[in-house]
Design a protein around this motif. Structure first.
Motif, PDB file in Angstrom:
ATOM      1  N   GLY A  34       4.070  -9.191  -2.935  1.00 59.39           N
ATOM      2  CA  GLY A  34       3.908  -9.984  -3.691  1.00 59.39           C
ATOM      3  C   GLY A  34       2.968  -8.490  -4.486  1.00 59.39           C
ATOM      4  O   GLY A  34       2.096  -8.009  -4.042  1.00 59.39           O
ATOM      5  N   ALA A  35       3.320  -8.058  -5.923  1.00 61.18           N
ATOM      6  CA  ALA A  35       2.408  -6.903  -6.428  1.00 61.18           C
ATOM      7  C   ALA A  35       1.150  -7.512  -7.110  1.00 61.18           C
ATOM      8  O   ALA A  35       0.224  -6.999  -7.362  1.00 61.18           O
ATOM      9  N   ASP A  36       1.032  -8.905  -7.204  1.00 65.42           N
ATOM     10  CA  ASP A  36       0.557  -9.912  -7.763  1.00 65.42           C
ATOM     11  C   ASP A  36      -0.905 -10.051  -6.301  1.00 65.42           C
ATOM     12  O   ASP A  36      -1.350 -11.494  -7.192  1.00 65.42           O
ATOM     13  N   LEU A  37      -0.456  -9.861  -4.874  1.00 67.09           N
ATOM     14  CA  LEU A  37      -1.135 -10.226  -4.226  1.00 67.09           C
ATOM     15  C   LEU A  37      -2.548  -9.689  -3.674  1.00 67.09           C
ATOM     16  O   LEU A  37      -2.429  -7.996  -3.704  1.00 67.09           O
ATOM     17  N   TYR A  38      -3.403  -9.926  -3.758  1.00 66.42           N
ATOM     18  CA  TYR A  38      -4.505  -8.978  -3.569  1.00 66.42           C
ATOM     19  C   TYR A  38      -5.492  -9.340  -2.638  1.00 66.42           C
ATOM     20  O   TYR A  38      -5.470 -11.137  -2.358  1.00 66.42           O
ATOM     21  N   ILE A  39      -6.091  -8.647  -1.368  1.00 64.10           N
ATOM     22  CA  ILE A  39      -6.970  -9.981  -0.850  1.00 64.10           C
ATOM     23  C   ILE A  39      -8.359  -9.029  -1.040  1.00 64.10           C
ATOM     24  O   ILE A  39      -8.519  -8.069  -1.019  1.00 64.10           O
ATOM     25  N   VAL A  40      -9.016  -9.832  -0.517  1.00 64.18           N
ATOM     26  CA  VAL A  40     -10.511  -9.669  -0.790  1.00 64.18           C
ATOM     27  C   VAL A  40     -11.352  -9.859   0.505  1.00 64.18           C
ATOM     28  O   VAL A  40     -10.962 -10.602   1.481  1.00 64.18           O
ATOM     29  N   GLN A  41     -12.236  -8.823   0.632  1.00 64.74           N
ATOM     30  CA  GLN A  41     -12.741  -8.585   2.276  1.00 64.74           C
ATOM     31  C   GLN A  41     -13.698  -8.130   2.124  1.00 64.74           C
ATOM     32  O   GLN A  41     -13.953  -7.439   0.786  1.00 64.74           O
ATOM     33  N   HIS A  42     -15.082  -8.692   3.370  1.00 62.55           N
ATOM     34  CA  HIS A  42     -16.384  -7.886   3.322  1.00 62.55           C
ATOM     35  C   HIS A  42     -16.384  -6.860   3.117  1.00 62.55           C
ATOM     36  O   HIS A  42     -15.520  -6.172   3.481  1.00 62.55           O
ATOM     37  N   ALA A  43     -16.829  -5.734   1.952  1.00 58.02           N
ATOM     38  CA  ALA A  43     -17.127  -4.384   2.692  1.00 58.02           C
ATOM     39  C   ALA A  43     -17.254  -3.493   3.540  1.00 58.02           C
ATOM     40  O   ALA A  43     -16.270  -2.304   3.474  1.00 58.02           O
ATOM     41  N   TYR A  88      -7.892 -18.878   0.802  1.00 59.97           N
ATOM     42  CA  TYR A  88      -8.978 -18.251   1.956  1.00 59.97           C
ATOM     43  C   TYR A  88      -8.038 -18.655   3.635  1.00 59.97           C
ATOM     44  O   TYR A  88      -7.712 -19.930   3.726  1.00 59.97           O
ATOM     45  N   GLU A  89      -8.752 -18.177   4.338  1.00 61.97           N
ATOM     46  CA  GLU A  89      -8.668 -18.275   5.936  1.00 61.97           C
ATOM     47  C   GLU A  89      -9.228 -17.296   7.149  1.00 61.97           C
ATOM     48  O   GLU A  89     -10.080 -16.792   6.346  1.00 61.97           O
ATOM     49  N   SER A  90      -9.283 -18.167   7.860  1.00 65.88           N
ATOM     50  CA  SER A  90     -10.266 -17.496   9.328  1.00 65.88           C
ATOM     51  C   SER A  90      -8.819 -17.592  10.637  1.00 65.88           C
ATOM     52  O   SER A  90      -8.179 -18.499  10.673  1.00 65.88           O
ATOM     53  N   PHE A  91      -9.407 -17.121  11.604  1.00 61.78           N
ATOM     54  CA  PHE A  91      -8.667 -17.093  12.318  1.00 61.78           C
ATOM     55  C   PHE A  91      -9.074 -17.917  13.765  1.00 61.78           C
ATOM     56  O   PHE A  91     -10.300 -17.215  14.229  1.00 61.78           O
ATOM     57  N   LEU A  92      -8.483 -17.888  14.598  1.00 63.82           N
ATOM     58  CA  LEU A  92      -8.746 -18.392  16.426  1.00 63.82           C
ATOM     59  C   LEU A  92      -7.936 -17.451  16.451  1.00 63.82           C
ATOM     60  O   LEU A  92      -7.059 -18.098  16.883  1.00 63.82           O
ATOM     61  N   ALA A  93      -8.759 -16.567  17.620  1.00 66.10           N
ATOM     62  CA  ALA A  93      -7.677 -15.644  18.345  1.00 66.10           C
ATOM     63  C   ALA A  93      -8.091 -16.804  19.926  1.00 66.10           C
ATOM     64  O   ALA A  93      -9.068 -16.756  20.335  1.00 66.10           O
ATOM     65  N   MET A 112     -10.604 -14.087   4.928  1.00 64.26           N
ATOM     66  CA  MET A 112     -10.828 -13.034   3.639  1.00 64.26           C
ATOM     67  C   MET A 112     -10.103 -13.953   3.021  1.00 64.26           C
ATOM     68  O   MET A 112      -9.898 -15.178   2.910  1.00 64.26           O
ATOM     69  N   TYR A 113     -10.223 -13.434   1.635  1.00 61.18           N
ATOM     70  CA  TYR A 113      -9.628 -14.703   0.823  1.00 61.18           C
ATOM     71  C   TYR A 113      -8.527 -13.788   0.015  1.00 61.18           C
ATOM     72  O   TYR A 113      -8.276 -12.342  -0.148  1.00 61.18           O
ATOM     73  N   TYR A 114      -7.390 -14.242  -0.017  1.00 56.62           N
ATOM     74  CA  TYR A 114      -6.579 -13.798  -1.230  1.00 56.62           C
ATOM     75  C   TYR A 114      -5.997 -14.779  -2.274  1.00 56.62           C
ATOM     76  O   TYR A 114      -6.555 -15.704  -2.497  1.00 56.62           O
ATOM     77  N   VAL A 115      -6.024 -13.921  -3.469  1.00 58.26           N
ATOM     78  CA  VAL A 115      -6.045 -13.130  -4.868  1.00 58.26           C
ATOM     79  C   VAL A 115      -4.422 -13.640  -5.575  1.00 58.26           C
ATOM     80  O   VAL A 115      -4.333 -12.020  -4.995  1.00 58.26           O
ATOM     81  N   ARG A 116      -4.248 -14.496  -6.413  1.00 57.82           N
ATOM     82  CA  ARG A 116      -3.104 -14.039  -6.996  1.00 57.82           C
ATOM     83  C   ARG A 116      -3.754 -13.808  -8.210  1.00 57.82           C
ATOM     84  O   ARG A 116      -4.291 -15.001  -8.735  1.00 57.82           O
ATOM     85  N   THR A 149     -11.850  -5.486  -2.550  1.00 54.44           N
ATOM     86  CA  THR A 149     -10.466  -5.883  -2.574  1.00 54.44           C
ATOM     87  C   THR A 149      -9.272  -5.159  -3.228  1.00 54.44           C
ATOM     88  O   THR A 149      -9.828  -3.472  -4.119  1.00 54.44           O
ATOM     89  N   GLU A 150      -8.444  -5.311  -2.687  1.00 51.13           N
ATOM     90  CA  GLU A 150      -7.621  -3.858  -2.505  1.00 51.13           C
ATOM     91  C   GLU A 150      -6.019  -4.627  -2.574  1.00 51.13           C
ATOM     92  O   GLU A 150      -6.003  -6.055  -2.235  1.00 51.13           O
ATOM     93  N   SER A 151      -4.493  -4.193  -3.289  1.00 51.42           N
ATOM     94  CA  SER A 151      -3.689  -5.063  -3.649  1.00 51.42           C
ATOM     95  C   SER A 151      -2.914  -5.078  -2.231  1.00 51.42           C
ATOM     96  O   SER A 151      -3.450  -4.397  -0.707  1.00 51.42           O
ATOM     97  N   ALA A 152      -2.339  -5.751  -1.380  1.00 44.63           N
ATOM     98  CA  ALA A 152      -1.988  -6.602  -0.543  1.00 44.63           C
ATOM     99  C   ALA A 152      -1.409  -5.724   0.595  1.00 44.63           C
ATOM    100  O   ALA A 152      -1.353  -5.125   1.805  1.00 44.63           O
ATOM    101  N   ARG A 153      -0.185  -5.148   0.089  1.00 47.46           N
ATOM    102  CA  ARG A 153       0.935  -4.006  -0.257  1.00 47.46           C
ATOM    103  C   ARG A 153       0.139  -2.905   0.710  1.00 47.46           C
ATOM    104  O   ARG A 153      -0.261  -1.915   1.199  1.00 47.46           O
ATOM    105  N   GLU A 154      -0.467  -2.283  -0.538  1.00 49.71           N
ATOM    106  CA  GLU A 154      -1.528  -0.978  -0.010  1.00 49.71           C
ATOM    107  C   GLU A 154      -2.322  -1.513   1.513  1.00 49.71           C
ATOM    108  O   GLU A 154      -2.460  -0.210   2.240  1.00 49.71           O
TER     109      GLU A 154
END
Lengths: 231, 378
Positions: free
Chosen positions: B50-59, B84-89, B207-211, B238-243
């Motif tokens: 979606g064009a409304d989805l943005y990802i917020v990451q640490h700089a 938000y989410e975290s990962f466990l590999a 990371m955070y996801y923002v709609r 913060t940037e568009s998830a698509r981009e």
């Protein structure tokens, strides 16, 4: 009566490399309808060129060619192709059959250019094959037929579109004497009973004797025009 | 239709050559289908984000961010929802069998996080009831033969409070990754229980996801988020998830160029080889084509007959090649871990290309034939 074929002042020259070769020079000829003409002459005399011009396979460098009253030397290549399909049947020395097609399919080829239905084409093919005595060989491919049978297929193909003019280039040149006589007799029947104008190039005086008229061509000129003693 | 026998005979007059040429076209279009399908499949998946989805990451791009940022993020004007989410590999049974677990808040699985799109409500409820619960993507469950009720141990490098590196989860259900999910093989675990059990980075998220409410205002909202945390220890980008995904893929190399170069080279080689084949075929049939012209077939009609021969061969072989590629493409994810299916546009483009190839290859040899020369064998 309009002549079947008329050539008026026809010349034909070819370019061989940079050299121009004059094959026919100021050639004049009239062939009446329903005539059977044999054209004879030594190799390179211009007889096949003459046949190609009459059959609309080639165009003259100058002069006029009329077939059944229609001037054909001014037709475009596409118009000439259509004209050939309607007016001329061709018979060659080496039969020129399509090796991958059956005898019936080979005979059918000229009809593909018409608007006839598949059923009508099939009926006409059966009649043509019957005329040349090959009904039982309809499904055979050329490779499965003798030389004489192949030439009969070629004759059936030449006849199928019911042309007024049959153009034959050494039709018996590849056949034994007996088979050649059968083919020539068939051509004679087509001429006499079916009113076809037959023009045949041949080296063989015996074959020429089947024609009603013999033309001798040499160095691009008509040197003799005689009524033959029919065989 | 009446020329069908002529066309059919033309194709099969040299059976071996026709089969080899067909195989050549088939293989080329399998390659075309796979490469172009892979690329278009990824593009499609990105487009579906979606064009409304943005990802917020640490700089910095990799440092975790405090969970406390969540309440400030949802309060930014223009933000509709956040997750938000975290990962466990980890690995399962063998060091080579890698498994990725995504830890998130169960309420936002379907609504906000893009790759967990189709989660049955019952499975979400089961996750809420089971702290050690795990939802497994259908393809991952199939891969390892897992079913609901199984206990799944993962070897990780993340130390648990109990001193173990082994994390064991109880499988409570499966889910189908969304079409926009690039990777189909992953599992979803409870963030809360994961965070409580780990010894490092507690109280943080990856990371955070923002709609955003209005995608047209997305850039302004992203700037507002970044401005909110500017000059703090947790500066954001913060940037568009698509981009963002596009940029990640581009960092791997110019895929467009690679695909076009390979497909271009293959089709170019094919063009030469089929043209040569057709020229040879026409040369062998000069006398037959001259005969057809003698009988009254025009140049145009002969061109169409030759064209139909090449068209039939190319289209049939290309269609088979594309069908094979369509069948093989979904299995390619075993090697690439990318979830793609063949888009219809690639199949249509492939068939169009095959037709173009046929027209070009037929046009070269079907030049004007001088009938008198051809009959004379010149």
């Amino acid at each position: 009566m309009t002549p079947s074929v008329a050539l008026v002042g026809v010349s034909k020259e070819y370019l061989r490399g940079r050299e121009s070769v004059l094959v026919l020079s100021d050639f004049n000829l009239e062939i009446p309808q329903q005539d059977f003409v044999a054209i004879m002459g030594p190799s390179g005399s211009g007889k096949t060129t003459l046949l190609n011009l009459i059959g609309g396979l080639d165009k003259p460098s100058s002069g006029q060619i009329y077939v059944a009253g229609e001037r054909i030397d001014t037709l475009s290549n596409t118009a000439l192709a259509h004209w050939r399909a309607r007016h001329v049947g061709f018979i060659f020395q080496f039969y020129n059959l399509m090796p991958t097609l059956s005898a019936a399919r080979n005979v059918e080829l000229p009809l593909l250019l018409t608007s006839l239905s598949g059923r009508e084409r099939k009926q006409k093919v059966a009649v043509a094959l019957d005329l040349v005595g090959l009904t039982d060989r309809a499904k055979h491919k050329p490779g499965e037929l003798s030389g004489g049978q192949q030439q009969r297929v070629a004759i059936a193909r030449a006849l199928i579109a019911d042309p007024t003019l049959l153009v034959c280039d050494e039709p018996t040149g590849d056949l034994d004497r007996h088979t050649a006589e059968e083919i020539l007799s068939l051509l004679q029947i087509l001429n006499r009973q079916y009113a076809k104008t037959v023009i045949m190039v041949t080296h063989d005086p015996k074959a020429a004797s089947y024609a009603a008229r013999q033309l001798h061509v040499d160095k691009g000129q008509l040197v003799n025009d005689a009524v033959a003693v029919s065989a | 239709m009446k020329y069908l026998s002529l066309i059919w005979d033309g194709i099969w007059r040299k059976r071996g050559r026709a089969i080899l040429t067909g195989l050549q076209v088939l293989v080329a279009f399998v390659l075309f289908g796979l490469l172009q399908g892979m690329k278009s499949g990824i593009d499609d998946a990105i487009d579906k984000i979606g064009a409304d989805l943005y990802i917020v990451q640490h700089a910095t791009g990799f440092s975790p961010m405090p969970l406390a940022m969540y309440s400030r993020l949802v309060a930014v004007p223009g933000v509709r929802a956040a997750a938000y989410e975290s990962f466990l590999a980890g690995t399962y049974q063998k060091p080579t069998q890698h498994v990725l677990a995504v830890a998130c808040d169960q309420d936002s699985i379907s609504a906000t996080i893009p790759h967990g799109a189709i989660v049955p409500p019952a499975a979400v409820d089961a996750m809420k009831r089971t702290r050690s619960g795990v939802l497994v993507s259908e393809s991952l469950a199939r891969k390892y033969g897992w079913k609901t009720g199984d206990r799944i141990p993962l070897e990780t490098s993340v130390l648990r409070q109990d001193g173990s590196l082994t994390w064991t989860f109880d499988m409570v259900g499966t889910f189908v990754p969304g079409e926009q999910s690039l990777s189909p093989d992953f599992m979803i675990i409870n963030y809360t229980s994961f965070d409580e059990a780990r010894t490092v980075d507690r109280g943080t998220v990856a990371m955070y996801y923002v709609r955003v409410t209005d995608p047209k205002q997305g850039l302004a909202v992203a700037q507002a988020i970044d401005k909110l945390f500017l000059n703090s220890s947790d500066e954001t980008r913060t940037e568009s998830a698509r981009e963002s995904i596009q940029a990640t893929l581009e960092s791997l190399g110019d895929m467009d160029f690679v695909v076009r170069a390979i497909v271009g080279a293959v089709l170019f080689a094919l063009l030469f080889s089929i043209t040569a084949m057709m020229m040879q075929s026409i040369r062998e049939r000069t006398a037959e084509l001259a005969l057809l012209k003698t009988l009254g077939f025009s140049d145009g009609k002969l061109f169409w007959i030759v064209l139909c021969e090449v068209l039939t061969l190319c289209i049939v072989a290309a269609a088979l090649g594309l069908a094979l590629a369509t069948w093989v493409l979904p299995t390619a994810r075993h090697f690439t871990n990318i979830n793609v299916t063949m888009p219809a546009s690639v199949v249509l483009a492939g068939l169009g290309l095959a037709a173009l190839l046929a027209v070009v290859t037929a046009a070269v040899p079907a030049r004007r034939l001088q009938v008198v020369d051809a009959l004379a064998g010149r």
